[in-house]
Design an enzyme around this catalytic site. Structure first.
Site, PDB file in Angstrom:
ATOM      1  N   LYS A  89       0.847  -1.191   0.000  1.00 35.34           N
ATOM      2  CA  LYS A  89       0.000   0.000   0.000  1.00 35.34           C
ATOM      3  C   LYS A  89       0.881   1.239   0.000  1.00 35.34           C
ATOM      4  O   LYS A  89       1.668   1.451   0.919  1.00 35.34           O
ATOM      5  CB  LYS A  89      -0.931   0.003   1.212  1.00 35.34           C
ATOM      6  CG  LYS A  89      -1.866   1.194   1.265  1.00 35.34           C
ATOM      7  CD  LYS A  89      -2.782   1.108   2.475  1.00 35.34           C
ATOM      8  CE  LYS A  89      -3.713   2.295   2.571  1.00 35.34           C
ATOM      9  NZ  LYS A  89      -4.594   2.219   3.761  1.00 35.34           N
ATOM     10  N   LYS A 138      -2.222  -1.632  -3.708  1.00 34.19           N
ATOM     11  CA  LYS A 138      -3.076  -0.445  -3.725  1.00 34.19           C
ATOM     12  C   LYS A 138      -2.194   0.790  -3.825  1.00 34.19           C
ATOM     13  O   LYS A 138      -1.232   0.910  -3.070  1.00 34.19           O
ATOM     14  CB  LYS A 138      -3.902  -0.394  -2.431  1.00 34.19           C
ATOM     15  CG  LYS A 138      -4.817   0.814  -2.301  1.00 34.19           C
ATOM     16  CD  LYS A 138      -5.535   0.821  -0.965  1.00 34.19           C
ATOM     17  CE  LYS A 138      -6.416   2.051  -0.846  1.00 34.19           C
ATOM     18  NZ  LYS A 138      -7.077   2.149   0.474  1.00 34.19           N
TER      19      LYS A 138
END
Length: 333
Positions: free
Chosen positions: A203, A257
Site C-alpha cells: 500500500k 493499492k
C-alpha cells in the site's frame, strides 16, 4: 494486388471482424464475481448521502445498507468491503472495538439480510480516531506518530469484534509491521482459524486517496501517513519484501493499492507469487478522475472503466476492489 495473399498468410484482423469472433478469442475478462464493492456505513435512519467528490458513491445507514446488499447479491457481485463511520470518534477509535459499534452492527445487518454474500471488513482505525491516523499515537523522536505495537493490540480486539459479528474475511489496511501475524494469532487463539486475511500488503502513500478521505471521514488531522505507507518511489523489490513478510505471517490474499499507477507492481507480485490470490484496489482518485472527465464529455465512461479493469486483470489481479462493481454487473447482465 491480386497476389497480396501470397506474401501475407497471417492476418490478425481475421479474428477482429465481428463481435462474436472477438468475444470468442478474448483472453482477459472482467466478471462481477471477481469484483468487490466498497460500502461506507454510518449512523442514522434512511441516510443515503452522496459523497461530493465521488458521484454515485454514498454514505448509508444500516437500513439502506440492507437494501443495498440485496441488490448487490442479485447482481452476482463477488462481495462487499465495509468501512464504518462512527457518530463519535476518540483517540483510540473505541467505536471499532465495541460489539455495538457501527462496523459490528453493519456486519450483522449484512449477514442477516444476505447470509451468502461475501462480507469483508476494513481493519484499520483511521475512520474511527479523532486524529485520523491508523492507530494509537505516541511521541516518537519529538513528534506524534502511530505506535506500531500498541496498535497491534488494538487490531486484535477490532478483528475479534468483527469475527463475533459474523464477518467472512478481514482486510487490514493500516500497514503496521506485524499486523497480519497479530490478527492471525487473535483468530487462531479464539476459534476463528477458518477466517481468511486479505492483506493490504503493498500500500503506497498515494495522492490518489483524496476522495476516499471524504467518503470515510478519515483525513489526518496533522501530518500524513508516509511514516507507515510505502513511498511511490520505492524500488519494486520493496513490494516483494512486504508480500513475503505478510505471507509468512499468515495472509491468505495479497493486495496492491492503488491499481492503475502500480500495474507494474501488480505484475511483479503476480509473477513472483503466482499461486497466491492477488487483489488490487481501484481507488477513489482513479474513480473520481474518470467520473469528472465523463461528466465533462471528454471520455466514454463505460469504455474507459472496462479498459482500466481489464488492464488490472491483464497485469495479474484476480480480485478487483472497485466502486464500479455495480455498473459492470449491470452492463454485463
Amino acid at each position: 494486388m491480386e497476389d497480396y495473399d501470397s506474401y501475407m498468410p497471417v492476418r490478425p484482423r481475421r479474428l477482429r471482424q465481428n463481435p462474436a469472433i472477438r468475444n470468442l478469442v478474448t483472453e482477459y475478462r472482467v466478471t462481477p464475481q471477481r469484483l468487490i464493492l466498497p460500502l461506507f456505513v454510518c449512523e442514522g435512519s434512511q441516510v443515503r448521502r452522496e459523497i461530493p467528490s465521488m458521484p454515485g458513491v454514498f454514505q448509508m445507514s444500516l437500513d439502506v445498507l440492507a437494501e443495498e446488499v440485496r441488490e448487490i447479491e442479485g447482481l452476482g457481485i463477488g462481495g462487499i468491503l465495509l468501512f464504518g463511520i462512527p457518530e463519535k470518534k476518540d483517540e483510540i477509535g473505541s467505536d471499532a472495538l465495541s460489539p455495538e459499534g457501527i462496523i459490528a452492527r453493519a456486519v450483522r445487518t449484512v449477514k442477516k439480510t444476505t447470509p451468502n454474500l461475501l462480507c469483508v471488513t476494513d481493519v484499520c482505525f483511521c475512520e474511527y480516531t479523532s486524529h485520523g491516523h491508523c492507530g494509537a499515537l505516541r511521541k516518537i523522536g519529538g513528534r506524534m506518530d502511530v505506535d506500531n505495537d500498541a496498535t497491534l493490540e488494538l487490531l486484535q480486539k477490532q478483528v475479534l469484534v468483527q469475527a463475533d459479528a459474523g464477518v467472512d474475511m478481514v482486510a487490514p489496511s493500516g500497514m503496521m509491521d506485524g499486523m497480519v501475524g497479530a490478527i492471525r494469532e487473535a483468530f487462531d487463539d479464539n476459534g476463528y482459524e477458518h477466517l481468511p486475511i486479505m492483506s493490504y500488503a503493498v500500500k503506497y502513500a498515494s495522492a490518489f486517496y483524496g476522495p476516499f478521505r471524504d467518503a470515510a471521514d478519515s483525513a489526518p488531522q496533522f501530518g500524513d501517513r508516509r511514516s507507515y505507507q510505502m513511498s511511490p518511489a520505492a524500488v519494486a523489490e520493496s513490494a516483494l519484501r512486504e508480500v513475503e513478510l505478510d505471507l509468512g505471517e499468515g495472509a491468505d490474499i495479497i493486495m496492491v493499492k492503488p491499481a492503475l499507477a502500480y500495474l507494474d507492481i501488480v505484475r511483479l507480485v503476480h509473477d513472483s507469487y503466482p499461486d497466491i490470490p492477488l487483489a488490487t484496489y481501484n481507488v477513489s482518485g482513479e474513480y473520481s478522475m474518470v467520473k469528472a472527465a465523463a461528466a465533462a464529455g471528454w471520455i466514454d465512461e463505460k469504455r474507459v472503466v472496462l479498459e482500466s479493469l481489464t488492464a488490472m486483470v491483464r497485469a495479474g489481479a484476480g480480485i478487483i476492489i472497485t466502486y464500479w462493481a455495480k455498473d459492470v454487473a449491470y452492463s454485463i447482465s
